[in-house]
Scaffold this motif. Sequence first.
Motif, PDB file in Angstrom:
ATOM      1  N   ALA A   1      11.721   4.719  -4.698  1.00  0.00           N
ATOM      2  CA  ALA A   1      10.550   4.546  -5.561  1.00  0.00           C
ATOM      3  C   ALA A   1      10.015   3.122  -5.486  1.00  0.00           C
ATOM      4  CB  ALA A   1      10.905   4.906  -7.001  1.00  0.00           C
ATOM      5  N   ASN A   2      10.926   2.151  -5.484  1.00  0.00           N
ATOM      6  CA  ASN A   2      10.496   0.763  -5.395  1.00  0.00           C
ATOM      7  C   ASN A   2       9.840   0.456  -4.058  1.00  0.00           C
ATOM      8  OD1 ASN A   2      11.326  -1.035  -7.840  1.00  0.00           O
ATOM      9  ND2 ASN A   2      13.034   0.380  -7.566  1.00  0.00           N
ATOM     10  N   HIS A   3      10.352   1.026  -2.988  1.00  0.00           N
ATOM     11  CA  HIS A   3       9.718   0.818  -1.683  1.00  0.00           C
ATOM     12  C   HIS A   3       8.305   1.408  -1.672  1.00  0.00           C
ATOM     13  CE1 HIS A   3      12.994  -1.113   0.305  1.00  0.00           C
ATOM     14  NE2 HIS A   3      13.824  -0.078   0.237  1.00  0.00           N
ATOM     15  N   LEU A   4       8.103   2.540  -2.347  1.00  0.00           N
ATOM     16  CA  LEU A   4       6.753   3.102  -2.440  1.00  0.00           C
ATOM     17  C   LEU A   4       5.826   2.156  -3.193  1.00  0.00           C
ATOM     18  CD1 LEU A   4       7.436   6.880  -3.230  1.00  0.00           C
ATOM     19  CD2 LEU A   4       6.319   5.971  -1.173  1.00  0.00           C
ATOM     20  N   VAL A   5       6.298   1.669  -4.347  1.00  0.00           N
ATOM     21  CA  VAL A   5       5.483   0.752  -5.147  1.00  0.00           C
ATOM     22  C   VAL A   5       5.164  -0.514  -4.360  1.00  0.00           C
ATOM     23  CG1 VAL A   5       5.479  -0.692  -7.236  1.00  0.00           C
ATOM     24  CG2 VAL A   5       6.335   1.651  -7.346  1.00  0.00           C
ATOM     25  N   ASP A   6       6.118  -0.934  -3.528  1.00  0.00           N
ATOM     26  CA  ASP A   6       5.965  -2.148  -2.733  1.00  0.00           C
ATOM     27  C   ASP A   6       5.099  -1.939  -1.493  1.00  0.00           C
ATOM     28  OD1 ASP A   6       6.675  -4.869  -2.832  1.00  0.00           O
ATOM     29  OD2 ASP A   6       8.192  -4.611  -1.278  1.00  0.00           O
ATOM     30  N   GLY A   7       4.726  -0.681  -1.244  1.00  0.00           N
ATOM     31  CA  GLY A   7       3.891  -0.382  -0.078  1.00  0.00           C
ATOM     32  C   GLY A   7       4.648  -0.309   1.229  1.00  0.00           C
ATOM     33  N   ASP A   8       5.972  -0.265   1.165  1.00  0.00           N
ATOM     34  CA  ASP A   8       6.809  -0.177   2.368  1.00  0.00           C
ATOM     35  C   ASP A   8       7.123   1.302   2.618  1.00  0.00           C
ATOM     36  OD1 ASP A   8       8.464  -0.692   4.481  1.00  0.00           O
ATOM     37  OD2 ASP A   8       9.796  -2.060   3.404  1.00  0.00           O
ATOM     38  N   PHE A   9       6.146   2.020   3.130  1.00  0.00           N
ATOM     39  CA  PHE A   9       6.211   3.482   3.143  1.00  0.00           C
ATOM     40  C   PHE A   9       7.242   4.038   4.111  1.00  0.00           C
ATOM     41  CE2 PHE A   9       1.828   2.511   1.732  1.00  0.00           C
ATOM     42  CZ  PHE A   9       1.911   3.060   0.462  1.00  0.00           C
TER      43      PHE A   9
ATOM     44  N   ASN B   1      -1.053   8.342   3.335  1.00  0.00           N
ATOM     45  CA  ASN B   1       0.040   7.811   4.141  1.00  0.00           C
ATOM     46  C   ASN B   1       0.954   8.929   4.612  1.00  0.00           C
ATOM     47  OD1 ASN B   1       3.028   6.605   4.251  1.00  0.00           O
ATOM     48  ND2 ASN B   1       1.554   5.001   4.796  1.00  0.00           N
ATOM     49  N   ALA B   2       1.188   8.972   5.912  1.00  0.00           N
ATOM     50  CA  ALA B   2       1.985  10.066   6.486  1.00  0.00           C
ATOM     51  C   ALA B   2       3.439  10.019   6.019  1.00  0.00           C
ATOM     52  CB  ALA B   2       1.927  10.007   8.007  1.00  0.00           C
ATOM     53  N   HIS B   3       3.992   8.816   5.873  1.00  0.00           N
ATOM     54  CA  HIS B   3       5.388   8.701   5.413  1.00  0.00           C
ATOM     55  C   HIS B   3       5.538   9.226   3.989  1.00  0.00           C
ATOM     56  CE1 HIS B   3       6.766   6.508   8.907  1.00  0.00           C
ATOM     57  NE2 HIS B   3       5.804   5.610   8.763  1.00  0.00           N
ATOM     58  N   ALA B   4       4.582   8.886   3.131  1.00  0.00           N
ATOM     59  CA  ALA B   4       4.633   9.352   1.745  1.00  0.00           C
ATOM     60  C   ALA B   4       4.474  10.865   1.688  1.00  0.00           C
ATOM     61  CB  ALA B   4       3.560   8.662   0.918  1.00  0.00           C
TER      62      ALA B   4
ATOM     63  N   ALA C   1       7.029  16.225   0.882  1.00  0.00           N
ATOM     64  CA  ALA C   1       7.340  17.565   1.386  1.00  0.00           C
ATOM     65  C   ALA C   1       8.846  17.809   1.417  1.00  0.00           C
ATOM     66  CB  ALA C   1       6.750  17.742   2.786  1.00  0.00           C
ATOM     67  N   ARG C   2       9.619  16.792   1.794  1.00  0.00           N
ATOM     68  CA  ARG C   2      11.077  16.950   1.822  1.00  0.00           C
ATOM     69  C   ARG C   2      11.640  17.176   0.430  1.00  0.00           C
ATOM     70  NH1 ARG C   2      10.901  12.038   5.155  1.00  0.00           N
ATOM     71  NH2 ARG C   2      10.641  12.674   7.334  1.00  0.00           N
TER      72      ARG C   2
END
Length: 314
Positions: free
Chosen positions: A250-258, A297-300, A305-306
């Motif tokens: 969750a923190n990586h998402l908030v940080d934009g590190d997708f 963002n494709a990673h998000a 989906a997972r």
Amino acid sequence: MAEPQHVPAHIGVGDVERLAAETERLRGLDYREGGGACRDAVIGCAARHDRYLDADATGAVRGRLLVALADLHNLAAWTCFDTGRERAAARHWDRALGLACEAGHHDLEANIHYRVGRMWLHGGRRRAALEAFAHGLSAARRAGSRRAAAMLHANQAWAHAALGDKGEAIRLLNLAHDEFARASGPAPGWARFFDEPDLCGLTGVVLTELARTVDPACTAAAIGSLQAAVAGYPDGMARSRAFSLVALAANHLVDGDFDQAAETGTRALAVAGTVTSTRVADRLRPLRRLADGFPGNAHARALSARIAAFTPPV
């Protein structure tokens, strides 16, 4: 129909020690594989051994039996909570608290109140959680247990962070670290999980809540604490590692590190697949909603989906 459980006419120290050893075995299974792996066994064990209270015993043995049974019902409640059976959990915690109070065991009382508070916190009832944690802190002080006080302060910090009160959350978190640093002596079985990696994990969760509610700048510190927790948890603490990985993603998402968020989320799902715990799925759903906030963002999208494939609909 099952035959009635035999109640020995007299019990001694050995009987209580065997009961405590069985509780420890089942507690280890809960940590490794989740409450669903042992809930029925714990509940059955508690029902059988409650009947020991009808047997003759010396005063010292009865005192130890009360503590052992309180510990066992505390674990039964926790496994019920971990599998979404909160009413049953509340019944077992009521039983555990009555036994611990009768034994005059304040440290165990503190642990029971802590676990009740965690159930309220999980359900979003933060004020009820704070009330339970306050009761636990009073018991911890009567017991003179700095470890229990540290655990309760850290969880109070979590509740205040969820309420958006950054100042109080940080104050309580600092108190938790101070108390933990001063704790000494061996921890009882019910509190042994609360070690340095677990305090790092709790610190990361508090900072994650603050990043979500009031200050996104808390994300960097949250990531550091959660990485330390994930690295420090032993193999037997699979559920705790899953929780920390979910918060880290969750923190990586908030940080934009997708891409890192997707990788960490995938690790969280892999660990989550090894435990039977509705709480893990409950923690994953907010992560999916957060990932859904980045549809471009494709990673998000892949992470969402997972998680959707892993978590049952509610």
